[in-house]
Each structure stands twice: as C-alpha cells, then as structure tokens.
Design a protein around this motif. Structure first.
Motif, PDB file in Angstrom:
ATOM      1  N   VAL A 104      14.891  47.070  14.230  1.00 20.18           N
ATOM      2  CA  VAL A 104      16.105  47.512  13.547  1.00 20.18           C
ATOM      3  C   VAL A 104      16.252  49.012  13.783  1.00 20.18           C
ATOM      4  CG1 VAL A 104      17.252  47.786  11.310  1.00 20.18           C
ATOM      5  CG2 VAL A 104      15.934  45.725  11.772  1.00 20.18           C
ATOM      6  N   THR A 105      17.465  49.424  14.153  1.00 17.41           N
ATOM      7  CA  THR A 105      17.776  50.841  14.311  1.00 17.41           C
ATOM      8  C   THR A 105      18.650  51.257  13.137  1.00 17.41           C
ATOM      9  OG1 THR A 105      17.667  50.697  16.713  1.00 17.41           O
ATOM     10  CG2 THR A 105      18.848  52.584  15.790  1.00 17.41           C
ATOM     11  N   LEU A 106      18.210  52.302  12.434  1.00 19.26           N
ATOM     12  CA  LEU A 106      18.939  52.843  11.289  1.00 19.26           C
ATOM     13  C   LEU A 106      19.525  54.184  11.692  1.00 19.26           C
ATOM     14  CD1 LEU A 106      16.056  52.153   8.799  1.00 19.26           C
ATOM     15  CD2 LEU A 106      18.110  50.775   9.049  1.00 19.26           C
ATOM     16  N   ILE A 157      18.158  59.181  13.357  1.00 17.48           N
ATOM     17  CA  ILE A 157      18.146  57.817  13.896  1.00 17.48           C
ATOM     18  C   ILE A 157      16.702  57.373  14.010  1.00 17.48           C
ATOM     19  CG2 ILE A 157      18.720  56.321  15.845  1.00 17.48           C
ATOM     20  CD1 ILE A 157      21.042  58.250  16.452  1.00 17.48           C
ATOM     21  N   LYS A 158      16.411  56.191  13.494  1.00 21.89           N
ATOM     22  CA  LYS A 158      15.041  55.674  13.510  1.00 21.89           C
ATOM     23  C   LYS A 158      15.081  54.192  13.869  1.00 21.89           C
ATOM     24  CE  LYS A 158      10.636  55.920  12.249  1.00 21.89           C
ATOM     25  NZ  LYS A 158       9.663  56.898  12.654  1.00 21.89           N
ATOM     26  N   THR A 159      14.235  53.794  14.830  1.00 17.01           N
ATOM     27  CA  THR A 159      14.079  52.391  15.192  1.00 17.01           C
ATOM     28  C   THR A 159      12.692  51.945  14.750  1.00 17.01           C
ATOM     29  OG1 THR A 159      15.560  52.611  17.082  1.00 17.01           O
ATOM     30  CG2 THR A 159      14.075  50.718  17.085  1.00 17.01           C
ATOM     31  N   VAL A 160      12.639  50.838  14.024  1.00 17.25           N
ATOM     32  CA  VAL A 160      11.366  50.320  13.510  1.00 17.25           C
ATOM     33  C   VAL A 160      11.213  48.856  13.908  1.00 17.25           C
ATOM     34  CG1 VAL A 160      11.216  51.931  11.583  1.00 17.25           C
ATOM     35  CG2 VAL A 160      12.380  49.759  11.273  1.00 17.25           C
ATOM     36  N   GLN A 161       9.970  48.430  14.019  1.00 11.34           N
ATOM     37  CA  GLN A 161       9.663  47.038  14.335  1.00 11.34           C
ATOM     38  C   GLN A 161       9.714  46.196  13.065  1.00 11.34           C
ATOM     39  OE1 GLN A 161       9.314  46.083  17.587  1.00 11.34           O
ATOM     40  NE2 GLN A 161       9.857  48.221  17.890  1.00 11.34           N
ATOM     41  N   ALA A 174      10.103  55.370   6.353  1.00 12.72           N
ATOM     42  CA  ALA A 174      10.248  56.563   5.514  1.00 12.72           C
ATOM     43  C   ALA A 174      11.436  57.366   6.036  1.00 12.72           C
ATOM     44  CB  ALA A 174       8.981  57.400   5.558  1.00 12.72           C
ATOM     45  N   ILE A 175      12.326  57.738   5.147  1.00  9.79           N
ATOM     46  CA  ILE A 175      13.536  58.465   5.506  1.00  9.79           C
ATOM     47  C   ILE A 175      13.428  59.881   4.942  1.00  9.79           C
ATOM     48  CG2 ILE A 175      16.054  58.525   5.270  1.00  9.79           C
ATOM     49  CD1 ILE A 175      14.958  56.127   6.859  1.00  9.79           C
ATOM     50  N   PRO A 215      21.581  53.628   5.198  1.00  9.10           N
ATOM     51  CA  PRO A 215      22.065  54.034   6.527  1.00  9.10           C
ATOM     52  C   PRO A 215      23.568  53.835   6.685  1.00  9.10           C
ATOM     53  CG  PRO A 215      20.990  51.907   6.667  1.00  9.10           C
ATOM     54  CD  PRO A 215      20.795  52.397   5.259  1.00  9.10           C
ATOM     55  N   HIS A 216      24.165  54.668   7.528  1.00 11.63           N
ATOM     56  CA  HIS A 216      25.573  54.515   7.874  1.00 11.63           C
ATOM     57  C   HIS A 216      25.762  53.324   8.809  1.00 11.63           C
ATOM     58  CE1 HIS A 216      29.552  55.256   9.423  1.00 11.63           C
ATOM     59  NE2 HIS A 216      29.081  55.461  10.634  1.00 11.63           N
ATOM     60  N   ARG A 217      24.802  53.135   9.700  1.00 16.54           N
ATOM     61  CA  ARG A 217      24.865  52.037  10.667  1.00 16.54           C
ATOM     62  C   ARG A 217      23.463  51.442  10.815  1.00 16.54           C
ATOM     63  NH1 ARG A 217      27.589  49.802  15.035  1.00 16.54           N
ATOM     64  NH2 ARG A 217      26.391  49.664  16.945  1.00 16.54           N
ATOM     65  N   MET A 218      23.419  50.113  10.938  1.00 15.79           N
ATOM     66  CA  MET A 218      22.163  49.410  11.131  1.00 15.79           C
ATOM     67  C   MET A 218      22.375  48.381  12.238  1.00 15.79           C
ATOM     68  SD  MET A 218      19.813  47.216   8.407  1.00 15.79           S
ATOM     69  CE  MET A 218      20.945  47.575   7.139  1.00 15.79           C
ATOM     70  N   VAL A 219      21.471  48.383  13.228  1.00 13.42           N
ATOM     71  CA  VAL A 219      21.580  47.468  14.371  1.00 13.42           C
ATOM     72  C   VAL A 219      20.321  46.612  14.437  1.00 13.42           C
ATOM     73  CG1 VAL A 219      21.889  47.266  16.864  1.00 13.42           C
ATOM     74  CG2 VAL A 219      22.977  49.144  15.627  1.00 13.42           C
ATOM     75  N   TRP A 220      20.504  45.291  14.381  1.00 16.44           N
ATOM     76  CA  TRP A 220      19.392  44.357  14.514  1.00 16.44           C
ATOM     77  C   TRP A 220      19.302  43.945  15.981  1.00 16.44           C
ATOM     78  CZ3 TRP A 220      20.537  40.292  10.116  1.00 16.44           C
ATOM     79  CH2 TRP A 220      20.417  40.909   8.886  1.00 16.44           C
TER      80      TRP A 220
END
Length: 76
Positions: free
Chosen positions: A8-10, A32-36, A45-46, A55-60
C-alpha cells in the motif's frame, strides 16, 4: 483489505486544509510511504500528528505491482 493486496502506498500532501475559517497546516514537504501488507494488515509510522495521519491518497497494489484499487480523499 482484500486478499491479493501486497503493498500500500500512502500519500500525504504538504498543505492540509483545516476548513474554511481556519489556517491550513503546512509541512516542510509532502510525504509518501509504501509499506508491505502481511496477513491483510499494514503498520506504518507517520511523521505527523494524529489529526493529520489520514492519507490524501492510498493505492493498493498486488504482488506484481499492478494497482488493485486507488482511493483519494475528496476533502483535499
């Protein structure tokens, strides 16, 4: 989170609105942070306070990197 989501990218903007009558929060930069994802759970952690941790945008993405779903907060 549905099965098949591997990461997921936040995305957090530099400037966050506080509403019509309030001064916006301005941070030194966008974040911008991408986590597994493990067992359909993610943890991150933000570097912002709790009110600004959404987040403003989240990409799965799936294991191959293809986008499964993307969400954008309409408030921004």
């Amino acid at each position: 989170m549905p099965d098949g989501v591997a990461s997921v990218t936040l995305e957090y903007p530099k400037k966050i609105s506080r509403g019509r009558y309030f001064k916006p929060a301005v941070f030194p930069s966008a974040f911008i942070k991408t986590v597994q994802v493990h067992d359909n759970v993610l943890s991150v952690a933000i570097p912002r306070g709790a009110p600004d941790a959404f987040p403003h945008r989240m990409v799965w993405r799936d294991a191959a990197g293809a986008v499964v779903h993307a969400f954008t907060d309409p408030a921004f």
